[in-house]
Design a protein around this motif. Sequence first.
Motif, PDB file in Angstrom:
ATOM      1  N   LYS A 307      12.499  74.102  36.290  1.00 13.36           N
ATOM      2  CA  LYS A 307      11.277  74.518  35.066  1.00 13.36           C
ATOM      3  C   LYS A 307      10.077  74.746  36.169  1.00 13.36           C
ATOM      4  O   LYS A 307       8.943  75.782  35.820  1.00 13.36           O
ATOM      5  N   ASN A 308      10.202  74.182  37.132  1.00 17.77           N
ATOM      6  CA  ASN A 308       8.487  74.516  38.599  1.00 17.77           C
ATOM      7  C   ASN A 308       9.689  75.335  39.899  1.00 17.77           C
ATOM      8  O   ASN A 308       8.604  74.904  40.734  1.00 17.77           O
ATOM      9  N   SER A 309      10.527  75.437  39.212  1.00 20.62           N
ATOM     10  CA  SER A 309      11.082  75.835  40.995  1.00 20.62           C
ATOM     11  C   SER A 309      11.054  77.163  41.188  1.00 20.62           C
ATOM     12  O   SER A 309      11.865  78.111  40.142  1.00 20.62           O
ATOM     13  N   PHE A 310      11.854  77.576  42.330  1.00 22.10           N
ATOM     14  CA  PHE A 310      12.862  78.581  42.161  1.00 22.10           C
ATOM     15  C   PHE A 310      14.122  78.107  42.560  1.00 22.10           C
ATOM     16  O   PHE A 310      13.871  77.420  43.739  1.00 22.10           O
ATOM     17  N   TYR A 311      15.456  78.584  41.599  1.00 18.88           N
ATOM     18  CA  TYR A 311      16.111  77.877  42.151  1.00 18.88           C
ATOM     19  C   TYR A 311      17.096  79.008  41.843  1.00 18.88           C
ATOM     20  O   TYR A 311      17.604  79.419  41.015  1.00 18.88           O
ATOM     21  N   PHE A 312      18.103  78.650  43.318  1.00 25.80           N
ATOM     22  CA  PHE A 312      18.524  80.270  43.378  1.00 25.80           C
ATOM     23  C   PHE A 312      19.884  79.090  43.687  1.00 25.80           C
ATOM     24  O   PHE A 312      20.905  78.289  44.319  1.00 25.80           O
ATOM     25  N   SER A 313      20.624  80.320  42.626  1.00 26.63           N
ATOM     26  CA  SER A 313      22.137  80.062  42.360  1.00 26.63           C
ATOM     27  C   SER A 313      23.146  80.230  42.931  1.00 26.63           C
ATOM     28  O   SER A 313      24.509  80.051  42.588  1.00 26.63           O
ATOM     29  N   ILE A 529      16.572  74.797  45.997  1.00 18.20           N
ATOM     30  CA  ILE A 529      15.461  74.408  44.798  1.00 18.20           C
ATOM     31  C   ILE A 529      14.482  74.643  45.360  1.00 18.20           C
ATOM     32  O   ILE A 529      14.342  73.255  46.415  1.00 18.20           O
ATOM     33  N   ILE A 530      13.680  75.430  45.153  1.00 23.80           N
ATOM     34  CA  ILE A 530      11.993  74.799  45.784  1.00 23.80           C
ATOM     35  C   ILE A 530      11.076  74.821  44.743  1.00 23.80           C
ATOM     36  O   ILE A 530      10.694  75.710  43.829  1.00 23.80           O
ATOM     37  N   TYR A 531      10.913  73.412  44.761  1.00 26.80           N
ATOM     38  CA  TYR A 531       9.614  72.955  43.657  1.00 26.80           C
ATOM     39  C   TYR A 531       8.288  73.094  43.915  1.00 26.80           C
ATOM     40  O   TYR A 531       8.148  72.039  45.195  1.00 26.80           O
ATOM     41  N   SER A 532       7.599  73.252  42.711  1.00 26.64           N
ATOM     42  CA  SER A 532       5.885  73.223  43.353  1.00 26.64           C
ATOM     43  C   SER A 532       5.287  72.914  41.778  1.00 26.64           C
ATOM     44  O   SER A 532       6.322  73.265  41.016  1.00 26.64           O
ATOM     45  N   LYS A 533       4.677  71.948  41.681  1.00 21.64           N
ATOM     46  CA  LYS A 533       4.766  71.648  40.079  1.00 21.64           C
ATOM     47  C   LYS A 533       3.884  72.316  39.735  1.00 21.64           C
ATOM     48  O   LYS A 533       3.614  73.040  38.581  1.00 21.64           O
ATOM     49  N   ASP A 534       2.843  73.207  40.119  1.00 20.12           N
ATOM     50  CA  ASP A 534       2.311  74.196  40.138  1.00 20.12           C
ATOM     51  C   ASP A 534       2.843  76.074  39.652  1.00 20.12           C
ATOM     52  O   ASP A 534       2.795  76.684  39.340  1.00 20.12           O
ATOM     53  N   LEU A 535       4.633  75.680  39.858  1.00 16.12           N
ATOM     54  CA  LEU A 535       5.406  77.084  40.150  1.00 16.12           C
ATOM     55  C   LEU A 535       5.673  76.920  38.751  1.00 16.12           C
ATOM     56  O   LEU A 535       6.760  76.610  37.962  1.00 16.12           O
ATOM     57  N   LYS A 536       5.778  78.606  38.575  1.00 14.39           N
ATOM     58  CA  LYS A 536       6.693  78.952  36.776  1.00 14.39           C
ATOM     59  C   LYS A 536       8.195  79.169  37.552  1.00 14.39           C
ATOM     60  O   LYS A 536       8.502  79.632  38.276  1.00 14.39           O
ATOM     61  N   GLY A 537       9.452  78.692  36.739  1.00 18.96           N
ATOM     62  CA  GLY A 537      10.562  78.456  37.551  1.00 18.96           C
ATOM     63  C   GLY A 537      11.023  79.618  37.052  1.00 18.96           C
ATOM     64  O   GLY A 537      10.573  80.689  36.206  1.00 18.96           O
ATOM     65  N   LYS A 538      11.989  80.159  38.521  1.00 16.08           N
ATOM     66  CA  LYS A 538      12.520  81.331  38.209  1.00 16.08           C
ATOM     67  C   LYS A 538      14.173  81.333  38.302  1.00 16.08           C
ATOM     68  O   LYS A 538      13.967  80.807  40.061  1.00 16.08           O
ATOM     69  N   GLU A 539      15.095  81.962  38.229  1.00 17.18           N
ATOM     70  CA  GLU A 539      16.225  81.596  39.328  1.00 17.18           C
ATOM     71  C   GLU A 539      16.439  83.001  39.486  1.00 17.18           C
ATOM     72  O   GLU A 539      15.820  83.858  38.821  1.00 17.18           O
ATOM     73  N   ILE A 540      17.095  82.388  40.993  1.00 13.49           N
ATOM     74  CA  ILE A 540      17.370  83.738  41.343  1.00 13.49           C
ATOM     75  C   ILE A 540      18.797  83.316  42.088  1.00 13.49           C
ATOM     76  O   ILE A 540      18.905  83.171  42.890  1.00 13.49           O
TER      77      ILE A 540
END
Length: 624
Positions: A307-313, A529-540
């Motif tokens: 939920k706080n990551s760019f998720y490359f699927s 997965i590229i995660y940071s606490k203040d990032l709004k999550g997104k699936e790419i």
Amino acid sequence: MHSIESNIENTTLKPNIKNKFIYFIKNHFIFLVTLVSLFLKSLIFLAYVASPTGTKISLSKLPIYLVNILLYVSILAIFISICYMFKGKKQITAFLTMNFAISLFMLCDLIYYRGFQSFISIYNLSQKGNLENLSSTIISLIRPWDIIFFLDIFILAYLLIRYRKNFILPKRRLTLSICILIISILVPSYYHYTYDILQKAGPNKKYFHIYWSPLYNISKMSPIGYHVYDSYLYFKNSKRLSLTNKDKNTINEWFLAAKEDLPDNKYAGIFKGKNLIFIQVESLERFVIGKRVNGEEITPTLNKILKNSFYFSSIYEQVSGGNSSDADLMVNTSTYPVKNGATFFRFPDNKYNSLPMMMKKLGYYTSAFHPDGGGYWNWMPALQSMEFDKCTDITGFKVDETMGLGISDGSYLRQLADKISNQPKPFYSFFVTLTSHMPFNLPKEHRYMNLPDSMDKNVLGDYLQSIHYTDKHIGNFLDKLDESGVLDDSVVVIYGDHCGVHKYYKDKLNKIQPREDWWFKNDYEIPLIIYSKDLKGKEIKTIGGHIDILPTATYLMGVDKKEYIHTSMGRNLLNTNKNFVVLSNGVFIGNYDNEMDKKTLVQGLDISDIMLRSNYFKNYYKNK
């Protein structure tokens, strides 16, 4: 009268031919049996390799059209002919020993293929340190039907003992040995000169030539011939490749054709100044992300941070002969591995335009950590050559709990959290985990998931338990960074070094019932997965691979594109118009504009091989 004499002559001639044939068989029986049996075992070896995982004899997929019987037999005869230099029982022993040695080598080659999807190379001879603590892994890759490589030897030995009175003790046949040796060498030499050098059948029909498909290579040259040629290439390429002006122009033209120099978008530099942490997770596959068994999450930590990551699927593994070490290479340099052998062993002193170098230019402290010895896959000298400020292996940790190949992930990540938190800031830290390494034989007390017996008591359950264990301790690691305040100002990149249960044990997965689609099918996919606490999550869903992680991460960290666009073979997955990946075997997955575009992208494998063999980047920066 003439007719009667002719009949007498024919009746006399036939027994003579028969007697000579029987005499020949008796005198050369063991030579013929050894030659035929090794030829048949070569076909069995190919049938094994033709199966998806190298664990079944797949006769239907055997590429018999690639098999040249004369070439196969002649290469085997080169080795077998030596046995004629002995006499009596020593000659019989020599034939049996030669048969056993070649059969054992085929089996070792097959086991290595099951683990690494490539074959034993002379480049691996200096890698004996990699075999330490791997006994359980090797045993797990052996299959019952592998006994077929030795059955003929047992049977032949029994017959020789049982009917020893019927066999003539052989004489030393030095002249025959030399004649067979010379003729046997001439046959492959003819094929090489005619088809590979003169190319009389065209450029697409070569015998001694390295292709990207391991099965194609081994089928064309024969299982033994491939290794003879591989050894030849080793000595031929032992010296650094010297680039011609044509080579340099080809490299420059490839980068110009492959690069995308697009305008910046909203993701450029959004993490500038933050700490950067790379976690390379052993054997982590994409199919486990977000999945549950009996309501229990397999990877609760990774699921939580999405939920706080760019998720490359749609990311694919691209490792080659160096396996995990190739992932180290690609994510830190954005170059493909060499075509033969392991890059870190062949060229540990290579220079690159590496990620640690780029981050140091921004004032970052850089470090690398492994929970195993620095000589394992030669990772320490290779990463030091990439100019990490500090590389720490198992000797830099308290070895209070070991599992498999090194320190347990629990102990390692607990200690690592303190080491990373106390580093100078900002920092870039790269590290790998190890406990979820095959054969996934996690101790019972660390199998935290409550799986049904149908799943827990097989290789799938072993894998899920191992990944769940590592996921749990990654969670503890992140929690410790959070408690120390480091996580507030950090970006964490998590990805798999390569696939696990599907890579090594797909044949065993096929037998598990009831079978569920979510875990059965996997095509070399790993999560990124590229995660940071203040990032709004997104699936790419953009298709990519290991090679693309560096340009993607540096773009987010605010590294100027000019620093990597002319040296990175990957692309920024957050700012691209292309959707593809090229696997290490040359397979292209995704979309391409035209055939020429596809050909150029696949050519990157050859371009990278040339650059690595010539230490291209060392001279590149000298000339800048």
